[in-house]
Design a protein around this motif. Structure first.
Motif, short mmCIF file in Angstrom:
data_model
loop_
_atom_site.label_atom_id
_atom_site.label_comp_id
_atom_site.label_asym_id
_atom_site.label_seq_id
_atom_site.Cartn_x
_atom_site.Cartn_y
_atom_site.Cartn_z
N VAL A 52 39.98 43.73 39.82
CA VAL A 52 39.34 44.18 38.59
C VAL A 52 37.94 43.57 38.50
O VAL A 52 37.76 42.38 38.74
N GLU A 54 34.28 42.31 36.93
CA GLU A 54 33.76 41.66 35.73
C GLU A 54 33.07 42.72 34.88
O GLU A 54 32.59 43.71 35.39
N GLN A 57 35.93 46.19 32.60
CA GLN A 57 37.31 46.14 33.09
C GLN A 57 37.98 44.82 32.69
O GLN A 57 39.11 44.81 32.23
N THR A 58 37.25 43.72 32.83
CA THR A 58 37.79 42.42 32.43
C THR A 58 37.86 42.31 30.91
O THR A 58 38.87 41.86 30.36
N LYS A 59 36.82 42.77 30.22
CA LYS A 59 36.78 42.72 28.76
C LYS A 59 37.95 43.49 28.14
O LYS A 59 38.54 43.06 27.16
N ARG A 61 40.78 43.80 29.44
CA ARG A 61 42.01 43.11 29.86
C ARG A 61 42.85 43.88 30.87
O ARG A 61 44.06 43.83 30.86
#
Length: 109
Positions: A52, A54, A57-59, A61
């Motif tokens: 995944v 940064e 996509q990370t925000k 979750r």
């Protein structure tokens, strides 16, 4: 085993609408989203990605991305024969969310 796929305004439509500005095929796909979600299939053995990125996509979750494809077929209209890639994001809580739609351009032969 089937899963419920959620469509979330700030996640699903943001990326799909950004892609839709590039070509009419993705715009059409947004209008046919339920059909695409219902019929999309994996296209190779690497359809699941745990890498995944940064950023959004990370925000949002996501812990896994699932890449599927759906091909529209028309016997009477050649230009309506095209493939769309559907990306489903699996979240930390197990929820599956439609993340992206994108037209797959065919290579010239």
């Amino acid at each position: 085993m089937s899963k419920d796929i959620h469509i979330i305004w700030k996640e699903s439509f943001q990326k799909a609408s950004n892609n839709a500005t590039r070509n009419w095929q993705t715009t059409y796909a947004v209008l046919k989203l339920p059909e695409i979600i219902k019929h999309a299939k994996p296209f190779d053995e690497n359809y699941r990605c745990f890498d995944v990125k940064e950023g959004s996509q990370t925000k949002n979750r996501y812990v896994e991305l699932i890449k599927l494809r759906h091909t529209f077929n028309s016997k009477s209209l050649d230009y309506m024969n095209f493939t769309i890639e559907l990306i489903i994001g699996k979240k930390m809580d197990g929820k599956h969310v439609q993340y992206s739609l994108e037209y797959i351009k065919k290579a010239c032969s």
